[in-house]
Every structure is written in C-alpha cells, then in structure tokens.
Design an enzyme around this catalytic site. Structure first.
Site, mmCIF file in Angstrom:
data_model
loop_
_atom_site.group_PDB
_atom_site.id
_atom_site.type_symbol
_atom_site.label_atom_id
_atom_site.label_comp_id
_atom_site.label_asym_id
_atom_site.label_seq_id
_atom_site.Cartn_x
_atom_site.Cartn_y
_atom_site.Cartn_z
ATOM 1 C CD GLU A 183 42.386 34.737 96.434
ATOM 2 O OE1 GLU A 183 43.537 34.667 97.035
ATOM 3 O OE2 GLU A 183 41.516 35.268 96.924
ATOM 4 C CD GLU A 326 40.990 30.386 102.664
ATOM 5 O OE1 GLU A 326 39.901 29.769 103.039
ATOM 6 O OE2 GLU A 326 41.714 30.554 103.730
#
Length: 368
Positions: A183, A326
């Site tokens: 994310e 991420e």
C-alpha cells in the site's frame, strides 16, 4: 464468518466468502511425504518445508507452482493526517504513485529482482490527475478525518472490498500463481493501529509506532488521536465492516478484498507489514478460513504488527526491522517461497541414492 453488513456489492462479497474453502488436507499429506523422502534429515529445512505443504493445501494438489508473481499496491489518502500524525505531508502519496509508475520506488526494485509484476491501484488518493499507468478505481478523494467521525460510509467500505476482490479475480484469470500485497498512503499506520486495537483489545500505547518517523511528541499525539477516534466512533469489534468504515482506510478495504478474492480462487497471498496486516486481520474476522491462504513475509518494526501476526497465528519468514510498506516485505519473501517449491521438484530422494527412506526416518525418530 463474522457479521457483515453494507450496501452495494454486498451480495457478490457474500458469495466470494462462501467460495473460500478449507485447505486440501490430502494434498498437504502427499507433499509432506514427498519432503520426508528427500535427501535430508526430517524437517531440517524448517519453514522451507512448511511452505510447500501450505501451498499444496491451497492449490489442491501436491505440485504447487509460483511461476507468475504479482504485487498489488493499493493507494489511498487519509483525512486523519490533518491531526498531525505523520512526519510527511499528504502530497507525498501522489508523488510516490508517480514514483511507482517510473519504476523507481523500493517495491519496483525488489519486485524486478523477484520476477514479479507490480500493479498500482488508486482506490482513494487525493490525486486529481492520475498517471495513465495506474489503475483508476477511486472510491473517493481520501477518507474523512476519523478523529471527528467515521472515515467512510459502510457503502464505501463495501465498494473498496469489492474493488479488491475484482483485482484478485483479474490477476487469477491472468494466470498469477502468487500474490503479494502492499500500500501507499501517508498517515495509514494510524488507521492500521486503530483497527488492530479494536480487534485485539490491546492498549493503543502498546500498538502504536512512529510510522514515517515522528518524534516522541508526535507519537504521543498519534496515540491521543487514535484514542479519540475509537472513543468517538465506537466501532463494533464483532462487525469487521463497522471497524473498517469507522477507523480504516480505502487502501485497507481494497487489500481486504484482495485477500478474500485470492482465497476464493485458491491463490496464496503474501502479506507485508502493519497496514496489510491490519487488512489481513479484518479479512480473517470476516472469514477465518481466509487466514489459511496468507503467508507472512516479515516482522515489521511497527509494534502492532507482532500482535497482528500473533492473532493470525502466522510466522514471518524474515525479520529485517523494516517499516516501509509498499509490499517490499512480500517482494523479499518471493524468492524464499520459490526456493521452497524448487526443493521438492529438484532434490533427489533417498531411493534415488539407493538408501531406503525408512532407514533415515527411523534414525531421526531414535535420535529424537
């Protein structure tokens, strides 16, 4: 399955939940027997032997493969950033999305090394002009400030989950064997910590970390904001959707959907750090069987992550004191998972060396 209520797309989500089945025990036993006959002491490769057993249960056969890999990065912004919970301004979310497109972020580097594609989805950023390479699935331009009211409506939370399910289904149809989730969203360790606190009843001060690197005063402020958000919104821990809409985020909702959709299509999902961990905990509370399709990549330096993994009863493959997000932890775990499948495909058996397998196995039992 825990109580789930909402608006649009709910019927589709309920059907997906019903499609999540237990792991195939017969395939797991077949893989365990295969591993026990390889030229090594029983269990000597530790978690590298546990992985193919789990993968066999997920796949439904004792020849699982992880040839095609992808990482889904869900991006969203958070109204709670207005409370000063992050060391970075909200604009960084959009700047990092552009960085993903250019292939210059940490996740791009690590995914290339692991041979995985990266799919970036804008599910709720504040960015108005989104790079064409990013998949546009925006529910809304960022959540509301959860410190003064719900982060989103239940209908929006359901929409976010549905987007995640569609994403998982699309990747399954493309032949992806292994999924990782990540994310991007400035301030998102705040909702992740809040959700974890509600689901686990562990004190907020124990769960909350420094996120992007806030100082001691910033940490105290962050804890106060989470306490205020939970007290003001009073999310029901027995209703995962209520928790998600009141103190969650759009990217977290999307990741919940990816987890549920992948489990319904019998695809393993490698979770990353505390934000994807909070999504995993919500998916587990929606449908406990979804946990069996999850692999924990690493232990985040964010304190809430250890409590999440404890709740899920998942063991992380790595402990590198990372806290980037991420999907970077998932990318680093991919080669280990691939190694585990090469072991049962490429190692020799005792029979091939002319040594009866039962001799080695008996020796192990006697020494034990």
């Amino acid at each position: 399955m825990r109580r789930l209520s909402g608006g649009n797309h709910l019927e589709k989500i309920m059907q997906v939940i019903q499609d999540i089945k237990p792991l195939d025990i017969r395939s797991m036993e077949e893989m365990r027997n295969c591993l026990n006959n390889l030229t090594k002491p029983l269990g000597s490769l530790g978690m590298l032997e546990e992985l193919p057993i789990t993968l066999s249960g997920i796949a439904g056969h004792a020849a699982p493969k992880v040839d095609r890999k992808a990482i889904v990065v869900m991006c969203g912004d958070h109204g709670v950033v207005k409370e000063g919970v992050s060391a970075y301004p909200q604009a960084v979310t959009g700047l990092m999305m552009d960085n993903f497109v250019r292939g210059k972020a940490a996740i791009n580097v690590l995914a290339r090394q692991a041979g995985a594609e990266v799919q970036v989805i804008d599910i709720g950023s504040m960015l108005e002009e989104v790079p064409k390479e990013i998949i546009k699935k925006k529910v809304r331009y960022g959540t509301d400030n959860m410190a003064i009211g719900p982060a989103m409506s239940k209908e929006e939370a359901v929409q976010g989950i549905h987007i995640g399910i569609e994403t998982a289904f699309d990747l399954a149809d493309q032949g992806i064997d292994l999924l990782g989730i990540g994310e991007m969203g400035i301030g998102n360790t705040t909702p992740a910590s809040a959700m974890t606190a509600v689901f686990t009843s562990i004190s907020i001060s124990q769960l909350t970390g420094r996120g992007t690197g806030i100082n001691a005063a910033g940490l105290d402020k962050k804890i106060e904001v989470i306490e205020r958000a939970i007290k003001g919104n009073n999310p029901n821990p027995m209703d995962p959707l209520d928790v998600l809409c009141k103190v969650g985020g759009f990217e977290i909702a999307g990741l919940v959907g990816v987890l549920l959709g992948a489990a319904a299509r019998r695809i393993p999902v490698v979770i990353d750090g505390v934000i994807s961990g909070a999504a995993a905990l919500a998916a587990y509370r929606i449908e406990p069987l979804s946990r069996d399709y999850m692999i924990a990549s690493h232990l985040s330096a964010e304190p809430a992550h250890q409590f999440i993994l404890n709740e899920l009863e998942l063991k992380p493959l790595l402990n590198l004191e990372m806290r980037l997000g991420e999907g970077t932890g998932a990318a680093l775990a991919f080669p280990l998972i691939e190694s585990s499948t090469r072991i049962f495909r490429e190692m020799a058996t005792f029979e091939e060396l002319g040594i009866p397998a039962h001799v080695e196995n008996s020796k192990e039992k006697n020494e034990a």
